[in-house]
Design a protein around this motif. Structure first.
Motif, mmCIF file in Angstrom:
data_model
loop_
_atom_site.group_PDB
_atom_site.id
_atom_site.type_symbol
_atom_site.label_atom_id
_atom_site.label_comp_id
_atom_site.label_asym_id
_atom_site.label_seq_id
_atom_site.Cartn_x
_atom_site.Cartn_y
_atom_site.Cartn_z
ATOM 1 N N ASN A 74 -18.961 -45.799 -0.864
ATOM 2 C CA ASN A 74 -18.235 -45.812 -2.044
ATOM 3 C C ASN A 74 -16.525 -45.605 -1.938
ATOM 4 O OD1 ASN A 74 -20.713 -46.064 -3.549
ATOM 5 N ND2 ASN A 74 -21.081 -44.090 -3.113
ATOM 6 N N ASP A 75 -15.984 -45.443 -2.816
ATOM 7 C CA ASP A 75 -14.409 -45.738 -2.693
ATOM 8 C C ASP A 75 -13.852 -44.211 -3.088
ATOM 9 O OD1 ASP A 75 -11.823 -46.422 -2.013
ATOM 10 O OD2 ASP A 75 -11.583 -47.365 -3.941
ATOM 11 N N ASN A 76 -14.525 -43.339 -2.394
ATOM 12 C CA ASN A 76 -13.851 -41.832 -2.285
ATOM 13 C C ASN A 76 -13.903 -41.154 -0.974
ATOM 14 O OD1 ASN A 76 -16.660 -40.158 -1.758
ATOM 15 N ND2 ASN A 76 -17.036 -41.265 -3.856
ATOM 16 N N PRO A 77 -12.877 -40.255 -0.730
ATOM 17 C CA PRO A 77 -12.822 -39.827 0.724
ATOM 18 C C PRO A 77 -14.092 -39.146 1.172
ATOM 19 C CG PRO A 77 -10.732 -38.872 -0.812
ATOM 20 C CD PRO A 77 -11.705 -39.777 -1.773
ATOM 21 N N LYS A 78 -14.744 -38.731 0.450
ATOM 22 C CA LYS A 78 -15.948 -37.863 1.230
ATOM 23 C C LYS A 78 -16.933 -39.058 1.654
ATOM 24 C CE LYS A 78 -19.463 -34.296 0.258
ATOM 25 N NZ LYS A 78 -19.931 -33.321 -0.647
ATOM 26 N N ASP A 79 -17.206 -40.206 1.054
ATOM 27 C CA ASP A 79 -18.284 -41.017 1.171
ATOM 28 C C ASP A 79 -17.479 -41.940 2.551
ATOM 29 O OD1 ASP A 79 -19.976 -40.190 -0.367
ATOM 30 O OD2 ASP A 79 -19.723 -41.848 -2.044
ATOM 31 N N ILE A 80 -16.276 -42.152 2.364
ATOM 32 C CA ILE A 80 -15.467 -43.139 3.324
ATOM 33 C C ILE A 80 -15.772 -42.162 4.894
ATOM 34 C CG2 ILE A 80 -13.415 -43.761 4.382
ATOM 35 C CD1 ILE A 80 -12.630 -44.462 1.301
ATOM 36 N N TYR A 81 -15.281 -40.923 4.911
ATOM 37 C CA TYR A 81 -15.483 -40.125 5.838
ATOM 38 C C TYR A 81 -16.931 -39.942 6.368
ATOM 39 C CZ TYR A 81 -15.656 -36.023 9.168
ATOM 40 O OH TYR A 81 -15.517 -35.176 9.974
#
Length: 185
Positions: A74-81
């Motif tokens: 998903n396009d949010n920092p937590k999911d990308i990390y």
């Protein structure tokens, strides 16, 4: 195996007590001399070739799994990390399997000497190992344009590995025919 000469049967070789006994007037050539040992080494080369093809498949799988783990985040920092952290395990498997591929090819090089394969097989198997060394160099190159050749080199590795495995396959109908077309049974 018998051969007809002037209407009479001439025995070339026969098995007695599990050993090959040669008939009079026939001296086996170097490819036939240790047929059982050659067959064992040819089969071992084929088995390691099949293992190499499995390792190549796993390389593609690990890399695709790492890539799609990141792409599908998903396009949010937590999911990308989290995606990068999960992809790191697949990338680590990709690297570890790459080292195992190098060892498998070294074993194949040693086996290519044993059964008196044509020099072409030994040389091409050595080229395969050289391509793995180039692959490692390309993976650690900081230049993106040069590192992109990692994928192209992988295609060449897979093609050459498949060619060598298929050409030197020691099981089935073609198992007893050498590169020169002579039957070694």
């Amino acid at each position: 195996m018998t051969e007809m000469t002037s209407g009479r049967s001439f025995l070339i070789a026969q098995f007695k007590s599990g050993k090959l006994v040669w008939g009079p007037g026939f001296e086996p050539g170097p490819l036939v001399l240790n047929g059982e040992a050659m067959s064992m080494f040819r089969k071992a080369y084929s088995v390691f070739g099949a293992l190499l093809m499995l390792q190549f498949f796993l390389q593609l799988y690990f890399m695709a799994a790492a890539m799609f783990t990141i792409v599908n985040a998903n396009d949010n920092p937590k999911d990308i990390y989290a995606a990068f952290k999960n992809a790191d395990s697949f990338a680590s498997l990709h690297v570890a399997n790459g080292y195992l591929i190098g060892f498998t090819i070294l074993i194949m090089i040693a086996l290519s000497f044993a059964p008196r394969n044509p020099w072409r097989t030994t040389i091409m198997t050595s080229v395969l190992w050289l391509l793995v060394a180039v692959q490692s160099f390309l993976a650690h190159t900081p230049l993106a344009t040069l590192a992109a050749l990692h994928g192209v080199n992988a295609i060449i590795l897979i093609a050459l590995g498949a060619y060598l495995t298929g050409r030197n396959w020691a099981f089935g109908r073609r198992a007893f025919v050498t590169a020169g077309g002579t039957d070694v049974r």
